[in-house]
Write an enzyme that holds these catalytic residues in place. Structure first.
Site, PDB file in Angstrom:
ATOM      1  N   CYS A 186       1.116  -1.482   0.069  1.00 49.00           N
ATOM      2  CA  CYS A 186       0.121   0.029  -0.231  1.00 49.00           C
ATOM      3  C   CYS A 186       0.650   1.357   0.233  1.00 49.00           C
ATOM      4  CB  CYS A 186      -0.490   0.142   1.323  1.00 49.00           C
ATOM      5  SG  CYS A 186      -1.585  -1.442   1.224  1.00 49.00           S
ATOM      6  N   CYS A 205      -5.161  -2.073  -1.109  1.00 52.55           N
ATOM      7  CA  CYS A 205      -5.812  -3.354  -1.063  1.00 52.55           C
ATOM      8  C   CYS A 205      -7.314  -3.118  -2.325  1.00 52.55           C
ATOM      9  CB  CYS A 205      -6.679  -3.868  -0.320  1.00 52.55           C
ATOM     10  SG  CYS A 205      -6.236  -4.565   1.190  1.00 52.55           S
ATOM     11  N   CYS A 211      -2.221   2.683   3.434  1.00 55.08           N
ATOM     12  CA  CYS A 211      -2.759   2.042   3.711  1.00 55.08           C
ATOM     13  C   CYS A 211      -3.773   2.272   4.468  1.00 55.08           C
ATOM     14  CB  CYS A 211      -1.440   1.142   4.375  1.00 55.08           C
ATOM     15  SG  CYS A 211      -2.331  -0.504   5.322  1.00 55.08           S
ATOM     16  N   ASP A 212      -4.930   1.506   5.379  1.00 53.68           N
ATOM     17  CA  ASP A 212      -5.857   2.081   6.177  1.00 53.68           C
ATOM     18  C   ASP A 212      -5.685   3.459   6.753  1.00 53.68           C
ATOM     19  OD1 ASP A 212      -7.073   0.032   4.645  1.00 53.68           O
ATOM     20  OD2 ASP A 212      -7.809  -1.624   6.297  1.00 53.68           O
ATOM     21  N   LYS A 213      -4.967   2.474   8.009  1.00 55.01           N
ATOM     22  CA  LYS A 213      -4.915   3.338   9.381  1.00 55.01           C
ATOM     23  C   LYS A 213      -4.433   5.189   8.878  1.00 55.01           C
ATOM     24  CE  LYS A 213      -7.343   1.045  11.127  1.00 55.01           C
ATOM     25  NZ  LYS A 213      -7.248  -0.423   9.295  1.00 55.01           N
ATOM     26  N   SER A 268     -13.017  -5.448   8.481  1.00 52.57           N
ATOM     27  CA  SER A 268     -12.142  -4.741   7.754  1.00 52.57           C
ATOM     28  C   SER A 268     -13.015  -4.383   6.486  1.00 52.57           C
ATOM     29  CB  SER A 268     -10.770  -6.165   7.034  1.00 52.57           C
ATOM     30  OG  SER A 268     -10.773  -5.868   5.355  1.00 52.57           O
ATOM     31  N   ASP A 291      -2.854  -3.865   8.021  1.00 53.80           N
ATOM     32  CA  ASP A 291      -4.276  -4.719   8.335  1.00 53.80           C
ATOM     33  C   ASP A 291      -4.388  -5.945   8.121  1.00 53.80           C
ATOM     34  OD1 ASP A 291      -4.467  -2.453   9.545  1.00 53.80           O
ATOM     35  OD2 ASP A 291      -6.809  -1.950   8.746  1.00 53.80           O
TER      36      ASP A 291
END
Length: 562
Positions: A56, A201, A129-131, A476, A88
């Site tokens: 990511c 993702c 990435c997500d966070k 998720s 994650d």
């Protein structure tokens, strides 16, 4: 006068770089390669979340160079620094997953400290990435210097047995393999092909959901976040981001002008229309807290109920982020919503309004990803908020594409995610069961891990449509099925979920917004499990973190909710 020349009296970095007393600071800055000319210009932070640990973010070094060149060409001096990222997808299903949500706070804290410690004049954050996306946005809300967020972009889909695949397919294949529905050889081939290169993702999971949120908030230029990670156009949008932050700086465009209640409502509408991740609820609540905006769970339920799902995206749909970008992206989606009066106009980092930017959309010929409002995938949005004697402060359900709205069944209670996963793998979960996973909330884990390994195993085992799952943890963005997360109060805080026992009848009714048990929980006094022995950052987080219903934020104060 050169348009890139600046008035030295305007920049707060002068307190670092100007005057006789600042000679020691200038000496140290010159040791990094800066010149007197560089130090006479605004200092612009470039907060990079680059890391080698996840695809990511693994390409963000190159994008940072393009951002910095844009800043230089527009008359600023870029100052790049790094912060952390926790993947994650890699940590999922292990004790490492506790670190994921906590990393959001560390990212925000670390960026804030650099910007405030060195009195930087502006900020560009690079997220993947997500966070890293909400962490960067939370820091921007705190620092209140002109700021822009650029998302590194989505990964391209992998190819397996003639179809496009994402990491979601790998998680579900683990369950299929355990159930004897897939061979280990096929699982290995899928593993090797699902993630073909850099980028986050590829479905409408948390990263792509939050990338759209940043555009709807006006913090990211329209269309910039849509461009996939390895698309040649990404370098150009990075360069333009560098130039754009200098324009925002000269115009005095502060984050407080972007982070307003209407902007947050626009972001919620976009999440609903795209069938986005339940994690967006946590992150938008946290960002609103940092911005002083009064946002609560009722806003999510109200807006989602009136907003149709019009984007056919994974994990519940057919298409991925690259397909959406070709179809018309966030601009087309917002334009559709605006036509129906479901989003409001608001300022953006470009200087133009949100609806003016969205009106520049280009719809892909023959595209099937983004539907019209007259032909939605679902008439109401993808999220709902449930209350009841199991979740008095609320819980979040991501509504399944099957249209299922009710479920009744016996509780199967687990105090650890791994125990629930093992029960699924060993065939111990039956149709109509309600899996309860508790003590995995913000305080109880600590860290509120995601349950993708469990939900993926359910889907892979063919139980996704006939079993419900409730948890004080989270899910998720790749999760789908009849699953309810963010149950609050959490078990570790004395929530009612701690009093559930195996066999208790659980009733879930989305239409009534209820999650109830017929068991008399008030007559019970099950001992509350202590928080696992932790130290360092985990201990700090467990002591400071607020309820999931408040965004699981560590700087939350009760008076801010009024």
């Amino acid at each position: 006068m050169d348009p890139n020349e600046t008035n030295l009296s305007n920049w707060r970095s002068n307190a670092i770089t100007e005057g006789v007393s600042r000679a020691p600071a200038r000496a140290m800055l010159k040791a990094t390669g800066l010149s007197d000319a560089d130090l006479r210009k605004p200092l612009i932070g470039v907060a990079n979340t680059w890391t080698e640990v996840t695809p990511c973010n693994s390409h963000l070094r190159d994008l940072a160079e393009k951002v910095k060149q844009g800043i230089r060409d527009a008359g600023g001096t870029p100052i790049e620094f790094n912060t952390i990222a926790v993947s994650d997808g890699i940590a999922m299903g292990t004790s490492g997953m506790r670190a994921s949500l906590i990393s959001r706070e560390v990212i925000a804290d670390s960026i804030e400290l650099v910007v405030e410690g060195h009195l930087l004049d502006g900020l560009v954050t690079l997220a993947g990435c997500d966070k890293t996306l909400p962490g960067c946005a939370m820091a921007i809300a705190r620092c209140q210097v002109p700021s822009l967020l650029l998302y590194g972009g989505s990964i391209m889909p992998g190819k397996f047995q003639g179809k496009g695949v994402t990491v979601q397919d790998v998680f579900e294949a683990v369950g299929a393999c355990s159930a004897g529905l897939m061979t280990q050889e096929d699982l290995k081939q899928l593993e090797d092909r699902a993630c073909p290169g850099a980028g986050a993702c590829g479905g409408q999971f948390t990263a792509n959901t939050m990338a759209g949120v940043m555009t709807a908030l006006g913090l990211s230029p329209m269309g910039f976040n849509d461009v996939p990670a390895l698309d040649p156009r990404k370098s150009q949008v990075a360069y333009e981001s560098g130039k754009m932050i200098m324009k925002a700086l000269r115009e005095g465009l502060m984050p407080s002008r972007l982070f307003t209640k209407p902007a947050f409502e626009n972001a919620i509408a976009l999440v609903a229309a795209t069938g986005g991740s339940t994690n967006s609820v946590l992150h938008l609540l946290a960002m609103a807290q940092e911005s002083g905006v009064n946002l609560d769970l009722a806003d999510f339920d109200r807006i989602s109920e009136r907003t149709p799902v019009i984007c056919d995206l994974k994990p519940t749909g057919r298409f991925n982020a690259a397909d959406m970008e070709r179809a018309g992206g966030v601009a087309l989606t917002l334009h559709r919503l605006a036509q129906a009066g479901l989003v409001q106009d608001a300022p953006t980092i470009t200087g133009q309004s949100l609806l003016a930017e969205a009106a520049k959309y280009r719809e892909g010929e023959g595209q099937e990803v983004i539907r019209s409002l007259e032909n939605p995938i679902k008439k109401t949005g993808g999220l709902a908020v449930l209350f009841g004697n199991v979740a008095s402060e609320g819980s979040i359900i991501k509504l399944p594409p099957s249209g299922k709205r009710q479920h009744t069944g016996p509780a199967r209670v687990f105090n650890r995610e791994q125990d629930a996963f093992d029960a699924i793998r060993n065939g111990q979960i039956k149709p109509n069961d309600v899996i309860v996973i508790r003590y995995v909330g913000p305080k109880g884990a600590p860290g509120m891990p995601e349950m993708l390994a469990v939900t993926g195993a359910l889907v892979g085992a063919g139980l996704g449509d006939c079993v419900a799952l409730i948890t004080d943890g989270r899910f998720s963005g790749a999760t789908h099925g009849f699953v309810i997360g963010h149950v609050a109060p959490e078990a570790a805080a004395g929530g009612a979920i701690a009093q559930l026992r195996d066999g208790d009848p659980i009733q879930i009714d989305v239409d009534q917004r209820q999650i109830q048990t017929l068991a008399d929980l008030n007559s019970r006094s099950e001992p509350i499990q202590p928080v696992p022995p932790v130290k360092g950052v985990f201990s700090k987080y467990a002591q400071l973190v607020s309820s999931a219903s408040k965004g699981a934020i560590t700087t939350y104060k009760e008076e801010n909710s009024k």
